[in-house]
Design an enzyme around this catalytic site. Structure first.
Site, PDB file in Angstrom:
ATOM      1  N   CYS A 132     -77.596  49.619 -75.806  1.00 30.91           N
ATOM      2  CA  CYS A 132     -76.176  49.266 -75.835  1.00 30.91           C
ATOM      3  C   CYS A 132     -75.567  49.280 -74.428  1.00 30.91           C
ATOM      4  O   CYS A 132     -74.559  48.629 -74.177  1.00 30.91           O
ATOM      5  CB  CYS A 132     -75.414  50.240 -76.729  1.00 30.91           C
ATOM      6  SG  CYS A 132     -76.243  50.513 -78.308  1.00 30.91           S
ATOM      7  N   ASP A 176     -82.978  49.374 -87.247  1.00 32.97           N
ATOM      8  CA  ASP A 176     -82.732  47.928 -87.383  1.00 32.97           C
ATOM      9  C   ASP A 176     -83.750  47.194 -88.261  1.00 32.97           C
ATOM     10  O   ASP A 176     -83.593  46.006 -88.516  1.00 32.97           O
ATOM     11  CB  ASP A 176     -82.729  47.273 -85.998  1.00 32.97           C
ATOM     12  CG  ASP A 176     -81.415  47.484 -85.254  1.00 32.97           C
ATOM     13  OD1 ASP A 176     -80.594  48.296 -85.713  1.00 32.97           O
ATOM     14  OD2 ASP A 176     -81.229  46.837 -84.203  1.00 32.97           O
TER      15      ASP A 176
HETATM   16  C1  LIG Z   1     -77.424  44.247 -75.313  1.00 33.94           C
HETATM   17  C2  LIG Z   1     -77.254  45.080 -76.531  1.00 33.94           C
HETATM   18  C3  LIG Z   1     -76.074  45.762 -76.745  1.00 33.94           C
HETATM   19  C4  LIG Z   1     -75.912  46.536 -77.888  1.00 33.94           C
HETATM   20  N1  LIG Z   1     -74.732  47.213 -78.060  1.00 33.94           N
HETATM   21  C5  LIG Z   1     -74.583  48.007 -79.136  1.00 33.94           C
HETATM   22  C6  LIG Z   1     -73.400  48.785 -79.292  1.00 33.94           C
HETATM   23  O1  LIG Z   1     -72.492  48.740 -78.443  1.00 33.94           O
HETATM   24  N2  LIG Z   1     -73.283  49.572 -80.381  1.00 33.94           N
HETATM   25  C7  LIG Z   1     -74.277  49.666 -81.321  1.00 33.94           C
HETATM   26  O2  LIG Z   1     -74.131  50.429 -82.292  1.00 33.94           O
HETATM   27  N3  LIG Z   1     -75.420  48.954 -81.197  1.00 33.94           N
HETATM   28  C8  LIG Z   1     -75.593  48.140 -80.136  1.00 33.94           C
HETATM   29  N4  LIG Z   1     -76.764  47.435 -79.975  1.00 33.94           N
HETATM   30  C9  LIG Z   1     -77.797  47.507 -81.032  1.00 33.94           C
HETATM   31  C10 LIG Z   1     -78.729  48.699 -80.836  1.00 33.94           C
HETATM   32  O3  LIG Z   1     -79.282  48.662 -79.547  1.00 33.94           O
HETATM   33  C11 LIG Z   1     -79.831  48.650 -81.879  1.00 33.94           C
HETATM   34  O4  LIG Z   1     -79.217  48.726 -83.143  1.00 33.94           O
HETATM   35  C12 LIG Z   1     -80.817  49.791 -81.720  1.00 33.94           C
HETATM   36  O5  LIG Z   1     -81.549  49.653 -80.547  1.00 33.94           O
HETATM   37  C13 LIG Z   1     -81.785  49.812 -82.901  1.00 33.94           C
HETATM   38  O6  LIG Z   1     -82.726  50.805 -82.699  1.00 33.94           O
HETATM   39  P1  LIG Z   1     -84.103  50.780 -83.476  1.00 33.94           P
HETATM   40  O7  LIG Z   1     -84.872  51.974 -82.995  1.00 33.94           O
HETATM   41  O8  LIG Z   1     -83.883  50.663 -84.935  1.00 33.94           O
HETATM   42  O9  LIG Z   1     -84.806  49.411 -83.073  1.00 33.94           O
HETATM   43  P2  LIG Z   1     -85.250  48.777 -81.662  1.00 33.94           P
HETATM   44  O10 LIG Z   1     -84.318  49.154 -80.587  1.00 33.94           O
HETATM   45  O11 LIG Z   1     -85.482  47.340 -81.956  1.00 33.94           O
HETATM   46  O12 LIG Z   1     -86.660  49.469 -81.386  1.00 33.94           O
HETATM   47  C14 LIG Z   1     -87.762  49.206 -82.183  1.00 33.94           C
HETATM   48  C15 LIG Z   1     -89.020  49.433 -81.342  1.00 33.94           C
HETATM   49  O13 LIG Z   1     -90.127  49.267 -82.192  1.00 33.94           O
HETATM   50  C16 LIG Z   1     -91.170  48.666 -81.436  1.00 33.94           C
HETATM   51  N5  LIG Z   1     -92.117  48.051 -82.358  1.00 33.94           N
HETATM   52  C17 LIG Z   1     -91.864  47.039 -83.240  1.00 33.94           C
HETATM   53  N6  LIG Z   1     -92.982  46.725 -83.928  1.00 33.94           N
HETATM   54  C18 LIG Z   1     -93.974  47.542 -83.464  1.00 33.94           C
HETATM   55  C19 LIG Z   1     -95.346  47.692 -83.780  1.00 33.94           C
HETATM   56  N7  LIG Z   1     -95.928  46.953 -84.720  1.00 33.94           N
HETATM   57  N8  LIG Z   1     -96.055  48.628 -83.113  1.00 33.94           N
HETATM   58  C20 LIG Z   1     -95.457  49.416 -82.155  1.00 33.94           C
HETATM   59  N9  LIG Z   1     -94.162  49.308 -81.817  1.00 33.94           N
HETATM   60  C21 LIG Z   1     -93.425  48.392 -82.473  1.00 33.94           C
HETATM   61  C22 LIG Z   1     -90.438  47.645 -80.580  1.00 33.94           C
HETATM   62  O14 LIG Z   1     -91.211  47.336 -79.436  1.00 33.94           O
HETATM   63  C23 LIG Z   1     -89.165  48.389 -80.226  1.00 33.94           C
HETATM   64  O15 LIG Z   1     -89.277  49.042 -78.978  1.00 33.94           O
HETATM   65  C24 LIG Z   1     -76.965  46.639 -78.838  1.00 33.94           C
HETATM   66  C25 LIG Z   1     -78.159  45.939 -78.631  1.00 33.94           C
HETATM   67  C26 LIG Z   1     -78.319  45.189 -77.481  1.00 33.94           C
HETATM   68  C27 LIG Z   1     -79.619  44.468 -77.267  1.00 33.94           C
END
Ligand SMILES: Cc1cc2nc3c(=O)[nH]c(=O)nc-3n(C[C@H](O)[C@H](O)[C@H](O)COP(=O)(O)OP(=O)(O)OC[C@H]3O[C@@H](n4cnc5c(N)ncnc54)[C@H](O)[C@@H]3O)c2cc1C
Length: 447
Positions: free
Chosen positions: A42, A276
């Site tokens: 974020c 996510d």
């Molecule tokens: C520019 C930007 C700004 C944002 N701003 C906000 C904000 O202001 N407020 C807010 O609430 N949210 C915001 N978000 C959203 C927030 O960043 C995401 O909701 C959050 O990162 C989700 O986390 P996660 O761990 O579920 O998934 P991700 O961050 O997608 O991480 C998942 C990880 O799993 C790994 N992975 C996937 N498949 C495999 C596999 N088969 N084997 C090994 N590894 C794997 C990926 O490489 C990744 O690193 C923003 C996102 C971005 C890009």
């Protein structure tokens, strides 16, 4: 007890820390296919706008620090498949492919950027922005002095934050949006405020313009004309990374993300999902929703980790609260929006009001526009949106709290909210919005 976590960002690392706290004896292995774990995505736009900051400033804890806490974090390890019958995952790393057994598994695979099938979208110079590696590439190109003009394809909140970041770096920015206005998930009154702020800061905004192709010079050809660019950012949304789970037989929900119960359990025993890649229960709609946000990912990860460690924690659900800032304008929403209401066949009242952000004539006071969605029969608030050059984030949080408490606009109008000229007017825009909505409702009921 070995707990394997796939994905090492918000959900995965929250889960890992929680397991560690609750079961010091557990072996925790985090498998991350990328180059980084535990960073704040974020914060990327704000890091990009500051040339002095290293992109790795966004890393909260390094793999070495996690290892010191007894969490075995392995970068560049991709999980290829899950075998739930034998309770193992197949892992690929530069060194080869092997199987790793688990007692409990947490799927935290996140989401990937949607890339529309535009001719030339795979050219060098066309970027997506999801993780630190994407951000590092963009930052490097800007630092190299190659970027004077940028086109952002997609007028969602990340597109808006990036428009600000790139303008702050002195880059000429054009936002190209296929739909009729930017931040389309918001009401027109809110989108207009965002558009005006973009225009004020010399960002070009092309709406109703779909991108046909991107040529070798990186000119972006749209249905409305051609825009020259040195950098193109495609930011049109994300889709959940569910292939791994789906192929293992884990049930997906109606939104296409992984279905989970309130303890973040999937349809398979001993397999949890969070962040996510997963759905969340929407408390206002009373149905599964896919609203991928860092706030939810952290909380779901915490619950998944706790329960994988043997606890019985509950993730209560979401009301769809989100906020962002574009230059001086703050924007927020919570609850149902027009699309949700129409999809559900609801007939909620939409009430719009505008009121000063601060005390009468106090310097810096600016109009805040509020849109409330109200259930006609009961007067219950079901959604709120707000924008303006003032504090919106915490005001939207008040509406979010009202949604959690099932409050009516009458209830909200009676809230005892703070007043001090530099902070809020006597009647905060929240109270005014509720009052206007109540009167609109009375008028509508009288016919
Ligand atoms: C520019 C930007 C700004 C944002 N701003 C906000 C904000 O202001 N407020 C807010 O609430 N949210 C915001 N978000 C959203 C927030 O960043 C995401 O909701 C959050 O990162 C989700 O986390 P996660 O761990 O579920 O998934 P991700 O961050 O997608 O991480 C998942 C990880 O799993 C790994 N992975 C996937 N498949 C495999 C596999 N088969 N084997 C090994 N590894 C794997 C990926 O490489 C990744 O690193 C923003 C996102 C971005 C890009």
């Amino acid at each position: 007890m070995r707990i394997v976590i796939v994905g090492g960002v918000a959900a995965g690392m929250s889960a890992a820390m929680q397991v560690k706290r609750r079961r010091a004896d557990a072996e925790i292995v985090v498998l991350e296919r990328g180059d980084f774990v535990a960073y704040g995505a974020c914060g990327i736009p704000y890091n990009l706008e500051d040339p002095a900051r290293d992109i790795e400033d966004l890393v909260v804890r390094t793999p070495q620090e996690f290892r010191a806490h007894g969490i075995d974090v392995r970068l560049r390890h991709e999980v290829l498949s899950i075998d739930p019958a034998r309770k193992l995952v197949r892992v690929r790393h530069a060194a080869g492919i092997w199987d790793l057994e688990y007692d409990r598994l947490i799927v935290a695979t996140g989401a990937s950027p949607l890339v529309p099938p535009i001719r030339g979208v795979d050219r060098p110079g066309v970027h997506v922005l999801r993780d630190l590696s994407d951000a590092a590439k963009i930052k490097q190109r800007i630092a190299g002095g190659e970027v004077a003009r940028a086109v952002i394809v997609g007028g969602g909140y990340i597109g808006m934050e990036m428009a600000e970041a790139l303008r702050q770096r002195g880059i000429a920015v054009t936002v190209v949006e296929r739909l009729g206005r930017v931040v389309f998930g918001f009401e027109p009154a809110i989108s207009d405020i965002v558009r005006d702020e973009l225009l004020r800061l010399d960002v070009r905004v092309e709406t109703d313009a779909s991108v046909d192709s991107i040529d070798e010079q990186l000119s972006v050809h749209t249905s409305a004309g051609t825009v020259a660019a040195d950098l193109v950012l495609v930011s049109v949304g994300v889709r959940p990374n569910v292939a791994l789970a789906r192929d293992a037989g884990i049930a997906l929900g109606p939104t296409g993300a992984i279905a989970v119960d309130e303890g973040m359990r999937t349809s398979l025993p001993d397999v949890f999902a969070a962040g996510d890649c997963a759905e969340a229960h929407h408390l206002v709609a009373d149905s599964p929703a896919y609203i991928p946000l860092g706030t939810t990912a952290n909380k779901q990860g915490k619950v998944a980790g706790a329960n994988a460690a043997g606890a019985h924690e509950v993730f209560a659900g979401i009301v769809g609260t989100a906020a962002f800032r574009v230059f001086e304008v703050e924007v927020g929403r919570t609850g149902l929006g027009r699309a949700d209401i129409e999809r559900a066949g609801r007939d909620d009242l939409v009430s719009i009001s505008t009121h000063a952000s601060r005390g009468h004539a106090f310097p810096g006071s600016a109009p805040l526009t509020t849109v409330l969605f109200v259930e006609r029969d009961t007067g219950r608030l079901v959604g709120a949106q707000m924008a303006g050059r003032g504090v919106v984030g915490t005001r939207i949080d008040v509406f979010a709290t009202a949604l959690h408490a099932n409050m009516t606009v009458d209830d909200i109008e009676r809230l005892d909210l703070a007043y001090a000229p530099p902070i809020a007017p006597v009647y905060d825009p929240i109270l005014i919005a509720a009052s206007v909505a109540r009167k609109d409702l009375e008028r509508a009921r009288r016919g």
